[in-house]
Scaffold this motif. Structure first.
Motif, short mmCIF file in Angstrom:
data_model
loop_
_atom_site.label_atom_id
_atom_site.label_comp_id
_atom_site.label_asym_id
_atom_site.label_seq_id
_atom_site.Cartn_x
_atom_site.Cartn_y
_atom_site.Cartn_z
N LEU A 1 0.84 -1.20 0.00
CA LEU A 1 0.00 0.00 0.00
C LEU A 1 0.87 1.25 0.00
N VAL A 2 1.87 1.24 -0.84
CA VAL A 2 2.82 2.34 -0.95
C VAL A 2 2.45 3.14 -2.20
N SER A 3 2.27 4.44 -2.05
CA SER A 3 1.82 5.23 -3.19
C SER A 3 2.96 5.83 -4.01
N HIS A 4 4.13 6.06 -3.40
CA HIS A 4 5.24 6.71 -4.11
C HIS A 4 6.29 5.67 -4.51
N TRP A 5 6.52 5.53 -5.82
CA TRP A 5 7.48 4.56 -6.35
C TRP A 5 8.30 5.17 -7.47
N ILE A 6 9.53 4.68 -7.60
CA ILE A 6 10.31 4.91 -8.81
C ILE A 6 10.62 3.54 -9.41
N ASP A 7 10.74 3.51 -10.73
CA ASP A 7 11.03 2.24 -11.39
C ASP A 7 12.53 1.94 -11.33
N GLU A 8 12.93 0.89 -12.01
CA GLU A 8 14.33 0.46 -11.97
C GLU A 8 15.30 1.46 -12.58
N THR A 9 14.78 2.46 -13.31
CA THR A 9 15.64 3.49 -13.90
C THR A 9 15.52 4.83 -13.17
N GLY A 10 14.75 4.86 -12.07
CA GLY A 10 14.62 6.07 -11.30
C GLY A 10 13.46 6.97 -11.69
N ARG A 11 12.67 6.54 -12.65
CA ARG A 11 11.52 7.35 -13.08
C ARG A 11 10.31 7.04 -12.21
N PRO A 12 9.45 8.05 -11.99
CA PRO A 12 8.21 7.79 -11.23
C PRO A 12 7.39 6.71 -11.93
N ARG A 13 6.74 5.88 -11.14
CA ARG A 13 5.91 4.82 -11.70
C ARG A 13 4.63 4.70 -10.87
#
Length: 152
Positions: free
Chosen positions: A7-19
């Motif tokens: 239940l985490v709303s803030h993520w970055i993908d494996e390249t550091g971009r927001p997802r």
């Protein structure tokens, strides 16, 4: 214990971009490892990340899914979402990173509550059926790799 949803709303993908928010299903239907840390946590950097790197290195051929979550329950001015990309780059990790801070009403991060963690660093291993098979400050890398090999 059945692995709770993330239940985490803030993520970055494996390249550091927001997802978009990551789900356990996004990590695949195989074994999954979640690593919880805080940027300012000395044990996370001296023990946690090296253990995670070892797991990733040896589990890569076994198709294990990995995600890292910064569970912020203290040090709010240091353990910020901006640190995610710095830690991702520092360890050359190509896995998604999430930021799960304490709630505005002072409740511990949802991830900590749902996975019953005791702080950081913290590892959770989930089997293909969605059952938590390891949940603690440290993991036995060889034991986990043995479990992963039996199921691959």
């Amino acid at each position: 214990m059945v692995a709770p949803d993330l239940l985490v709303s803030h993520w970055i993908d494996e390249t550091g971009r927001p997802r978009t928010p990551l789900t356990l299903n996004d990590l695949g239907s195989r074994h999954r490892i979640l690593f919880f840390y805080q940027h300012w946590c000395p044990g996370c950097h001296s023990h946690g990340f090296p253990t995670l790197l070892e797991l990733i290195e040896h589990a890569a051929p076994l198709d294990v899914g990995f995600a890292v979550v910064q569970t912020v329950f203290e040090g709010f001015d240091v353990n910020t979402a901006d640190q995610l990309r710095l830690d991702q780059q520092r360890y050359e990790l190509h896995v998604p990173f999430g930021h799960d801070p304490i709630s505005p009403d002072g409740q511990y991060p949802k991830t900590m509550v749902n996975y019953r963690t005791g702080g950081t660093p913290w590892f959770v291993a989930i089997d293909p059926e969605g059952t938590v098979i390891e949940n603690g400050f440290s993991v036995d890398v060889n034991k986990l790799l043995s479990i992963f090999r039996k199921r691959s």
